[in-house]
Design a protein around this motif. Sequence first.
Motif, PDB file in Angstrom:
ATOM      1  N   THR A   1       0.840  -1.193   0.000  1.00 28.62           N
ATOM      2  CA  THR A   1       0.000   0.000   0.000  1.00 28.62           C
ATOM      3  C   THR A   1       0.880   1.249   0.000  1.00 28.62           C
ATOM      4  OG1 THR A   1      -1.719  -1.160   1.230  1.00 28.62           O
ATOM      5  CG2 THR A   1      -1.822   1.247   1.226  1.00 28.62           C
ATOM      6  N   PHE A   2       0.493   2.241  -0.805  1.00 27.75           N
ATOM      7  CA  PHE A   2       1.207   3.519  -0.826  1.00 27.75           C
ATOM      8  C   PHE A   2       0.578   4.475   0.194  1.00 27.75           C
ATOM      9  CE2 PHE A   2       2.270   1.842  -4.998  1.00 27.75           C
ATOM     10  CZ  PHE A   2       3.623   2.161  -5.100  1.00 27.75           C
ATOM     11  N   TYR A   3       1.439   5.272   0.843  1.00 24.57           N
ATOM     12  CA  TYR A   3       0.990   6.284   1.796  1.00 24.57           C
ATOM     13  C   TYR A   3       1.619   7.620   1.397  1.00 24.57           C
ATOM     14  CZ  TYR A   3      -0.909   2.594   4.716  1.00 24.57           C
ATOM     15  OH  TYR A   3      -1.655   1.531   5.184  1.00 24.57           O
ATOM     16  N   TYR A   4       0.765   8.602   1.222  1.00 27.40           N
ATOM     17  CA  TYR A   4       1.171   9.919   0.707  1.00 27.40           C
ATOM     18  C   TYR A   4       0.771  10.977   1.728  1.00 27.40           C
ATOM     19  CZ  TYR A   4       0.855  14.031  -2.426  1.00 27.40           C
ATOM     20  OH  TYR A   4       0.974  15.271  -3.003  1.00 27.40           O
ATOM     21  N   LEU A   5       1.726  11.830   2.116  1.00 34.27           N
ATOM     22  CA  LEU A   5       1.480  12.861   3.117  1.00 34.27           C
ATOM     23  C   LEU A   5       1.412  14.225   2.454  1.00 34.27           C
ATOM     24  CD1 LEU A   5       1.309  13.768   6.130  1.00 34.27           C
ATOM     25  CD2 LEU A   5       3.803  14.034   6.045  1.00 34.27           C
ATOM     26  N   VAL A   6       0.321  14.931   2.711  1.00 32.63           N
ATOM     27  CA  VAL A   6       0.189  16.302   2.227  1.00 32.63           C
ATOM     28  C   VAL A   6      -0.731  17.067   3.167  1.00 32.63           C
ATOM     29  CG1 VAL A   6      -1.752  15.788   0.697  1.00 32.63           C
ATOM     30  CG2 VAL A   6      -0.258  17.724   0.186  1.00 32.63           C
ATOM     31  N   SER A   7      -0.383  18.306   3.445  1.00 36.47           N
ATOM     32  CA  SER A   7      -1.160  19.162   4.353  1.00 36.47           C
ATOM     33  C   SER A   7      -1.378  18.481   5.698  1.00 36.47           C
ATOM     34  CB  SER A   7      -2.504  19.556   3.714  1.00 36.47           C
ATOM     35  OG  SER A   7      -2.278  20.339   2.563  1.00 36.47           O
ATOM     36  N   GLY A   8      -0.395  17.704   6.132  1.00 38.12           N
ATOM     37  CA  GLY A   8      -0.464  17.041   7.425  1.00 38.12           C
ATOM     38  C   GLY A   8      -1.309  15.797   7.456  1.00 38.12           C
ATOM     39  N   ARG A   9      -1.930  15.433   6.334  1.00 39.67           N
ATOM     40  CA  ARG A   9      -2.810  14.262   6.271  1.00 39.67           C
ATOM     41  C   ARG A   9      -2.159  13.156   5.440  1.00 39.67           C
ATOM     42  NH1 ARG A   9      -5.776  18.954   5.887  1.00 39.67           N
ATOM     43  NH2 ARG A   9      -7.758  19.092   7.004  1.00 39.67           N
ATOM     44  N   TRP A  10      -2.371  11.926   5.868  1.00 38.82           N
ATOM     45  CA  TRP A  10      -1.934  10.764   5.113  1.00 38.82           C
ATOM     46  C   TRP A  10      -3.095  10.215   4.297  1.00 38.82           C
ATOM     47  CZ3 TRP A  10       3.092   9.347   4.875  1.00 38.82           C
ATOM     48  CH2 TRP A  10       3.952   9.779   5.892  1.00 38.82           C
TER      49      TRP A  10
ATOM     50  N   TYR B   1     -10.074  32.418  -1.517  1.00 39.16           N
ATOM     51  CA  TYR B   1      -9.978  32.009  -0.121  1.00 39.16           C
ATOM     52  C   TYR B   1      -8.861  30.974   0.015  1.00 39.16           C
ATOM     53  CZ  TYR B   1     -14.488  34.315   0.296  1.00 39.16           C
ATOM     54  OH  TYR B   1     -15.497  35.249   0.277  1.00 39.16           O
ATOM     55  N   ALA B   2      -8.526  30.666   1.242  1.00 45.36           N
ATOM     56  CA  ALA B   2      -7.389  29.780   1.491  1.00 45.36           C
ATOM     57  C   ALA B   2      -7.644  28.380   0.960  1.00 45.36           C
ATOM     58  CB  ALA B   2      -7.096  29.722   2.989  1.00 45.36           C
ATOM     59  N   TYR B   3      -6.612  27.813   0.345  1.00 46.93           N
ATOM     60  CA  TYR B   3      -6.646  26.417  -0.097  1.00 46.93           C
ATOM     61  C   TYR B   3      -6.154  25.501   1.015  1.00 46.93           C
ATOM     62  CZ  TYR B   3      -6.913  27.625  -5.121  1.00 46.93           C
ATOM     63  OH  TYR B   3      -7.283  28.070  -6.361  1.00 46.93           O
ATOM     64  N   THR B   4      -6.671  24.292   1.051  1.00 49.64           N
ATOM     65  CA  THR B   4      -6.080  23.251   1.882  1.00 49.64           C
ATOM     66  C   THR B   4      -4.997  22.515   1.096  1.00 49.64           C
ATOM     67  OG1 THR B   4      -8.066  22.921   3.217  1.00 49.64           O
ATOM     68  CG2 THR B   4      -6.517  21.091   3.121  1.00 49.64           C
ATOM     69  N   TYR B   5      -5.221  22.360  -0.202  1.00 53.31           N
ATOM     70  CA  TYR B   5      -4.281  21.606  -1.042  1.00 53.31           C
ATOM     71  C   TYR B   5      -3.773  22.493  -2.172  1.00 53.31           C
ATOM     72  CZ  TYR B   5      -6.504  17.892   1.586  1.00 53.31           C
ATOM     73  OH  TYR B   5      -6.994  17.118   2.603  1.00 53.31           O
ATOM     74  N   ALA B   6      -3.082  21.900  -3.135  1.00 50.94           N
ATOM     75  CA  ALA B   6      -2.445  22.580  -4.267  1.00 50.94           C
ATOM     76  C   ALA B   6      -1.182  23.288  -3.807  1.00 50.94           C
ATOM     77  CB  ALA B   6      -3.393  23.554  -4.956  1.00 50.94           C
ATOM     78  N   GLY B   7      -0.204  22.527  -3.390  1.00 50.14           N
ATOM     79  CA  GLY B   7       1.055  23.127  -2.988  1.00 50.14           C
ATOM     80  C   GLY B   7       1.913  22.230  -2.130  1.00 50.14           C
ATOM     81  N   ASN B   8       1.450  21.029  -1.794  1.00 52.51           N
ATOM     82  CA  ASN B   8       2.258  20.095  -1.010  1.00 52.51           C
ATOM     83  C   ASN B   8       2.734  20.745   0.274  1.00 52.51           C
ATOM     84  OD1 ASN B   8       3.217  17.574  -0.598  1.00 52.51           O
ATOM     85  ND2 ASN B   8       4.817  17.650  -2.151  1.00 52.51           N
ATOM     86  N   VAL B   9       1.807  21.181   1.098  1.00 50.32           N
ATOM     87  CA  VAL B   9       2.121  21.895   2.327  1.00 50.32           C
ATOM     88  C   VAL B   9       2.634  20.928   3.384  1.00 50.32           C
ATOM     89  CG1 VAL B   9       1.202  23.420   4.108  1.00 50.32           C
ATOM     90  CG2 VAL B   9       0.339  23.563   1.784  1.00 50.32           C
ATOM     91  N   HIS B  10       3.696  21.340   4.091  1.00 53.43           N
ATOM     92  CA  HIS B  10       4.273  20.512   5.139  1.00 53.43           C
ATOM     93  C   HIS B  10       4.480  21.328   6.404  1.00 53.43           C
ATOM     94  CE1 HIS B  10       4.830  17.067   2.567  1.00 53.43           C
ATOM     95  NE2 HIS B  10       5.422  17.831   1.660  1.00 53.43           N
ATOM     96  N   TYR B  11       4.519  20.624   7.527  1.00 54.37           N
ATOM     97  CA  TYR B  11       4.647  21.238   8.845  1.00 54.37           C
ATOM     98  C   TYR B  11       6.102  21.216   9.284  1.00 54.37           C
ATOM     99  CZ  TYR B  11       3.793  21.980  13.865  1.00 54.37           C
ATOM    100  OH  TYR B  11       3.779  22.465  15.150  1.00 54.37           O
ATOM    101  N   ASN B  12       6.598  22.347   9.780  1.00 51.06           N
ATOM    102  CA  ASN B  12       7.952  22.446  10.296  1.00 51.06           C
ATOM    103  C   ASN B  12       7.900  22.267  11.808  1.00 51.06           C
ATOM    104  OD1 ASN B  12      10.441  23.367  11.311  1.00 51.06           O
ATOM    105  ND2 ASN B  12      10.772  24.640   9.511  1.00 51.06           N
ATOM    106  N   THR B  13       8.436  21.145  12.300  1.00 46.41           N
ATOM    107  CA  THR B  13       8.312  20.843  13.727  1.00 46.41           C
ATOM    108  C   THR B  13       9.084  21.826  14.589  1.00 46.41           C
ATOM    109  OG1 THR B  13      10.174  19.296  13.534  1.00 46.41           O
ATOM    110  CG2 THR B  13       7.954  18.377  13.330  1.00 46.41           C
ATOM    111  N   ALA B  14      10.096  22.459  14.042  1.00 47.30           N
ATOM    112  CA  ALA B  14      10.897  23.378  14.847  1.00 47.30           C
ATOM    113  C   ALA B  14      10.205  24.714  15.043  1.00 47.30           C
ATOM    114  CB  ALA B  14      12.266  23.594  14.202  1.00 47.30           C
ATOM    115  N   THR B  15       9.484  25.187  14.029  1.00 44.78           N
ATOM    116  CA  THR B  15       8.873  26.508  14.104  1.00 44.78           C
ATOM    117  C   THR B  15       7.369  26.465  14.294  1.00 44.78           C
ATOM    118  OG1 THR B  15       8.520  26.650  11.717  1.00 44.78           O
ATOM    119  CG2 THR B  15      10.667  27.378  12.549  1.00 44.78           C
TER     120      THR B  15
END
Length: 776
Positions: free
Chosen positions: A319-328, A522-536
Amino acid sequence: MRTVTINRRSFLASAAIGLPAITLPGLSASAATPPAGAVPMAAWPHQITQNGAKVTIYEPQTIDWVNHATLRARAAIAITPIGRTAPIMGTIEVSGVTEVDTDNNLVYFSNPTLISSSFPSLDTSQAYTLQTRIAAYLTQMPPKIIPLNTVLLSLNEKPVASAPLNNNPPPIFYSAQPASLVVFDGEPTMAPIASTGLTYAVNTNWDVIQDPTNGGAWYLLNNGTWLVAQAYTGPYQPTGPLPAAFSAMPNDANFGEIRKNVPGKPPAPGLVPIIFVSTKPAEIIVTAGAPAFTPVPQTALQAVSNTGAVLFRYTPTNTFYYLVSGRWFSASSLYGPWTFATPSLPADFARLSPDGAYGNLLASVPGTTAAQAAVLKAQVPTQATLPRSTTKVAVTYAGAPNFVPIPGTAMTYATNTAFQVIGAEGKYYCCYQGAWFVAPAPSGPWMLATAVPPAIYTIPPTSPVYNVTYVQVYNATPAAVTYGYTAGYMMGFVTAGILAYGTGFYYPPYVAYGRVPVYYPYAYTYAGNVHYNTATGAWANTGTVYGAYGRTATAGYGYNPSTGTYARGAAVYGPNGGAAAGSRYNPSTGAYAHGSAVWGNGSASAHAYGYNPTTDRAGSTTQNANAYGRWGSSTVSGPNGTVNTASASNARGSAGAFNASNGAQGAAVHGNNGNNAGAVKTTNGNVYAGKDGNVYQHNSSGWSQYNNGSWQQMQKPTQQSAQANHPNYQKPTTSQRPTTSSQNWSQLNRDQTARQYGGYNRGSYSGGGGGVRRRW
């Protein structure tokens, strides 16, 4: 709480290193004078030697944190008076006020008051004398630093409720050859390009131009090459000579970059990309040929190494697992169909190494310490105190104000403006840059609001103004008002045990058609491969900056009704900030590197990570800057261990620190007035205050308890020892290992995890920055 009136980085570069002296036998009563220009090190323990006696105070452990403003904590303390070789060890419980620096993941603890102390080896009279002296010392103690994650993870908090989000997958395209994804915010909204006869799409951050005189052909600029299609949906192919009107485009901020690419360059042989088109937020996965798989150590996972996406294959089920906008999302094929998979991730995802290439992904894996820290941090407000006399806002509309209902409420919101304006209870409320304004009419006059109607906090996630429900009024005086926002205002929401970006709902834009159409996105949830920076705790992607107080650039485009023009930030930059990211992979050596940068409003941040399997060496660096100075951290690891470095400088001086996997740490400070200071600590600092008043130490063998000058190894509490307070309970003999209650044992383990994780994310002043390698 952190406010805009306090420059915490200047504070860090001007306060004291170390602690003033505590009044004890063999110590004078005077406090040590901090060296000017020195930096308070977040690394614990603090050691003070004066008149031959030594005092060591270990890192505090959180008991509770009321309103993120008043912290109650316990700490272990060791005192070695003159003439003694073994220290007197005990615990203290204190309460003090806090200020949060969310930028650097730090909590500033000040004005401590002693609540109680415990010294098991002293009699009552000696313990009371010592407590009195400690209480007097605390009145002189300057502000101290505790990592934010350490504070949060020590708390025995109840689970945070999930927001009612839409976690259905967006359209996800896949290609094994060069490809690009063009997203329009609805059907193409076209505007004229001066007097050229050409029109361009304003509701995409791609350069898409239509020539009505050439059969309505659509032209797309992709990496310096022009492609053409007879419909905006494609298919696109390389174009021949461009229409003459392209050379007549105005050479201004909007079209200057396009002019530079006229006539454009021919595509490299065999590298004409496939163009996917979507009229709503979507994502794309591109692999360089068939997917290439790299095993992830200690797991049954394989990382897809020839893609810029965060993509894994779980081998037991393929199974493939893809992470984007914090969701798998998961699928049996890269072509889909995809389903939301965060709640049902294989356990192997939680086994990703925090120090490894994918350590930052743990923030999106439910049940991990990183995910818990992200969720808890999302509840901590960032605050700003704004003066009433000078804080203003001018709300503009495209034409007469247009309000529509907010479903499920009696409120309305304005559609034809870039401002978030809500009509409620006969007044109008504008949320702008994390502050609330109120006016009797849509056009104003606007003033700072000292309160907002409770109904505003019932706005549902299906509304495009839902994020304002995460902004509150915290205090008001005749001179100023204090506001604060939590992660939801910046589009970070709790769902399925993790922090995700965006609500998942698509909010169609406001469009008023005409010769020059009006368009507000308005703000998008997707279209940009958004990722979370754990440090900031910030979000970023390849074309947008998410962060800073109230400045979320959703896609780099919009309408300015004052000038009748469109702000077109291109794909990766704009006049006030931008972002960029890239990846490199060498299939012959297996080496790879990932990097990203964001900048804007006088500040910038950059990060890069790389690994070379030939030498088994990896490295990462994070560098930041703003108007007050610069700060950064780096990590280098290999077969012989890991070294973390950190440094900072501003007008007051500079500071640097390091730590290594063998436990060694060091720090140095250089002030602009010639004052210098330094400190090095060994590995023996992992000491904790137990709930029972005893002092404990954690090492590779587990827990030990301090008892009359020596450490005794602990045994894990059994059902019997967990009930030590029962009247019939018999204490173990001295030949047995000491035990403790299961509650105390659990709290010690939680504090140890909190301190360890806090060390990964303390920021540049702890000597622990860079401990987690971040991969965008």
